[in-house]
Motif scaffolding. Structure first.
Motif, PDB file in Angstrom:
ATOM      1  N   SER A   1       0.827  -1.625   0.069  1.00 22.77           N
ATOM      2  CA  SER A   1       0.141   0.164  -0.164  1.00 22.77           C
ATOM      3  C   SER A   1       1.086   1.471   0.051  1.00 22.77           C
ATOM      4  N   GLY A   2       2.080   1.056   0.049  1.00 18.08           N
ATOM      5  CA  GLY A   2       2.809   2.110  -0.483  1.00 18.08           C
ATOM      6  C   GLY A   2       3.462   2.587   1.208  1.00 18.08           C
ATOM      7  N   LYS A   3       3.682   2.061   2.193  1.00 21.38           N
ATOM      8  CA  LYS A   3       3.901   2.441   3.929  1.00 21.38           C
ATOM      9  C   LYS A   3       5.467   2.529   3.929  1.00 21.38           C
ATOM     10  N   SER A   4       6.441   1.913   2.816  1.00 24.45           N
ATOM     11  CA  SER A   4       7.478   2.113   2.804  1.00 24.45           C
ATOM     12  C   SER A   4       7.918   2.757   2.050  1.00 24.45           C
ATOM     13  N   SER A   5       7.103   2.515   0.643  1.00 21.96           N
ATOM     14  CA  SER A   5       7.510   3.534  -0.031  1.00 21.96           C
ATOM     15  C   SER A   5       7.804   5.544   0.649  1.00 21.96           C
ATOM     16  N   LEU A   6       6.308   5.442   1.170  1.00 11.78           N
ATOM     17  CA  LEU A   6       6.727   7.182   2.048  1.00 11.78           C
ATOM     18  C   LEU A   6       7.562   6.806   2.775  1.00 11.78           C
ATOM     19  N   MET A   7       8.064   6.418   3.530  1.00 14.34           N
ATOM     20  CA  MET A   7       8.857   6.546   4.576  1.00 14.34           C
ATOM     21  C   MET A   7      10.237   6.223   4.048  1.00 14.34           C
ATOM     22  N   ARG A   8      10.929   6.047   3.020  1.00 10.20           N
ATOM     23  CA  ARG A   8      11.727   6.476   1.919  1.00 10.20           C
ATOM     24  C   ARG A   8      12.132   7.892   2.222  1.00 10.20           C
ATOM     25  N   ILE A   9      10.651   8.040   1.550  1.00  9.40           N
ATOM     26  CA  ILE A   9      10.570   9.583   0.730  1.00  9.40           C
ATOM     27  C   ILE A   9      11.050  10.415   1.760  1.00  9.40           C
ATOM     28  N   ILE A  10      10.301  10.723   3.436  1.00 12.41           N
ATOM     29  CA  ILE A  10      10.725  11.315   4.460  1.00 12.41           C
ATOM     30  C   ILE A  10      11.542  10.588   4.634  1.00 12.41           C
ATOM     31  N   ALA A  11      12.380   9.686   5.008  1.00 13.96           N
ATOM     32  CA  ALA A  11      14.018  10.229   5.192  1.00 13.96           C
ATOM     33  C   ALA A  11      14.969  10.751   4.336  1.00 13.96           C
TER      34      ALA A  11
END
Length: 143
Positions: free
Chosen positions: A48-58
């Motif tokens: 659902s994109g949880k890891s993608s969002l965390m990678r973007i924030i970091a």
């Protein structure tokens, strides 16, 4: 412009973030504001994109669209913002083997790697024992 030292800036401010991998959309217009001192968790189905969002924030990946600020500083995916540490994925499997083969191999060390046991474990956690895809090709949410 709010500077990192300014107490008025939220810890995380995500506005209209989209992320696409080729023609596949992983994030579609995410807005998120986390104030300093807040604790937030991401819950959602695999892929659902949880890891993608965390990678973007970091700062480990770039958003296709939208903006991300951490402690008032713009995060554009070219570097990690100061003061950010992230351990996102820990893998304990051989990525080129299927889930069943990984379990059989590990089970053989403790004499619990028989076919019936492996199939029962996979079904218990919602995985298809007949799935022969290498686990390295799964979304990290399946790990």
């Amino acid at each position: 412009m709010v500077h990192a030292g300014d107490g008025g800036a939220p810890a995380i401010d995500v506005a209209g973030v989209h992320k696409r991998y080729g023609s596949r959309s992983a994030l579609g217009g995410v807005d998120l504001r986390v104030e300093r001192g807040e604790i937030v968790g991401f819950i959602g189905p695999n892929g659902s994109g949880k890891s993608s969002l965390m990678r973007i924030i970091a700062g480990l990946a770039r958003a296709t669209e939208g903006s991300v600020h951490v402690l008032g500083e713009c995060v554009d995916g070219s570097s990690s913002p100061p003061g950010i540490g992230l351990v996102l994925e820990q893998q304990g499997h051989l990525p080129y083997l299927s889930a069943a083969r990984n379990l059989r191999m590990l089970g053989s060390l403790t004499r619990h790697g028989d076919q019936r046991s492996v199939e029962a474990v996979l079904r218990r956690v919602g995985l298809d024992p007949a799935d022969r895809r290498p686990v390295g090709r799964w979304s990290f949410g399946n790990d």
